[in-house]
Design a protein around this motif. Structure first.
Motif, mmCIF file in Angstrom:
data_model
loop_
_atom_site.group_PDB
_atom_site.id
_atom_site.type_symbol
_atom_site.label_atom_id
_atom_site.label_comp_id
_atom_site.label_asym_id
_atom_site.label_seq_id
_atom_site.Cartn_x
_atom_site.Cartn_y
_atom_site.Cartn_z
ATOM 1 N N GLN A 127 0.843 -1.195 0.000
ATOM 2 C CA GLN A 127 0.000 0.000 0.000
ATOM 3 C C GLN A 127 0.876 1.241 0.000
ATOM 4 O O GLN A 127 1.920 1.291 0.649
ATOM 5 C CB GLN A 127 -0.909 0.032 1.221
ATOM 6 N N LEU A 128 0.420 2.262 -0.733
ATOM 7 C CA LEU A 128 1.107 3.538 -0.824
ATOM 8 C C LEU A 128 0.050 4.626 -0.771
ATOM 9 O O LEU A 128 -0.943 4.563 -1.509
ATOM 10 C CB LEU A 128 1.896 3.620 -2.137
ATOM 11 N N SER A 129 0.229 5.587 0.115
ATOM 12 C CA SER A 129 -0.724 6.696 0.200
ATOM 13 C C SER A 129 0.029 7.978 0.520
ATOM 14 O O SER A 129 1.092 7.952 1.136
ATOM 15 C CB SER A 129 -1.789 6.430 1.261
ATOM 16 N N GLY A 130 -0.537 9.100 0.075
ATOM 17 C CA GLY A 130 0.103 10.386 0.316
ATOM 18 C C GLY A 130 -0.880 11.525 0.170
ATOM 19 O O GLY A 130 -1.941 11.377 -0.433
ATOM 20 N N ALA A 131 -0.507 12.664 0.739
ATOM 21 C CA ALA A 131 -1.338 13.865 0.669
ATOM 22 C C ALA A 131 -0.423 15.083 0.651
ATOM 23 O O ALA A 131 0.639 15.091 1.286
ATOM 24 C CB ALA A 131 -2.281 13.937 1.858
ATOM 25 N N THR B 68 -3.112 3.751 -3.173
ATOM 26 C CA THR B 68 -3.111 2.579 -4.042
ATOM 27 C C THR B 68 -2.754 1.357 -3.209
ATOM 28 O O THR B 68 -1.916 1.427 -2.314
ATOM 29 C CB THR B 68 -2.146 2.734 -5.237
ATOM 30 N N THR B 69 -3.437 0.265 -3.488
ATOM 31 C CA THR B 69 -3.214 -0.983 -2.766
ATOM 32 C C THR B 69 -3.026 -2.114 -3.771
ATOM 33 O O THR B 69 -3.773 -2.212 -4.741
ATOM 34 C CB THR B 69 -4.411 -1.315 -1.846
ATOM 35 N N LEU C 87 -7.343 1.901 -6.261
ATOM 36 C CA LEU C 87 -6.672 3.099 -6.737
ATOM 37 C C LEU C 87 -7.637 4.255 -6.510
ATOM 38 O O LEU C 87 -8.676 4.337 -7.160
ATOM 39 C CB LEU C 87 -6.308 2.991 -8.221
ATOM 40 N N ASP C 88 -7.325 5.110 -5.550
ATOM 41 C CA ASP C 88 -8.196 6.223 -5.178
ATOM 42 C C ASP C 88 -7.378 7.506 -5.264
ATOM 43 O O ASP C 88 -6.387 7.658 -4.550
ATOM 44 C CB ASP C 88 -8.729 6.017 -3.763
ATOM 45 N N VAL C 89 -7.799 8.426 -6.140
ATOM 46 C CA VAL C 89 -7.075 9.679 -6.348
ATOM 47 C C VAL C 89 -8.062 10.836 -6.261
ATOM 48 O O VAL C 89 -9.103 10.816 -6.908
ATOM 49 C CB VAL C 89 -6.380 9.694 -7.731
#
Length: 71
Positions: A16-20, A43-44, A58-60
């Motif tokens: 998993q990778l996430s950022g803001a 994204t997972t 995938l959530d953007v």
């Protein structure tokens, strides 16, 4: 930008990778575009078969503006 990265230690694969964004990002001094603070992504990837990893989420969310220039 702040975020997290989670990896599967056995297979050494990204799970998993996430950022803001913490601050606004401007292009061309803000004339060409701006991406606003709070824009985020996630994204997972999951193991779906023997040694087969696929993107399952995938959530953007992008908030901002951009100038399109046509020649």
């Amino acid at each position: 930008m702040k975020g997290t990265l989670i990896a599967d230690s056995r297979s050494r694969r990204l799970h998993q990778l996430s950022g803001a964004l913490d601050d606004d990002v401007s292009f061309g001094y803000g004339l060409l575009g701006t991406i606003h603070r709070g824009t985020n992504f996630t994204t997972t990837r999951d193991l779906v078969g023997p040694n087969v990893w696929k993107t399952t989420v995938l959530d953007v969310k992008i908030d901002g503006r951009i100038a399109f220039l046509k020649r």
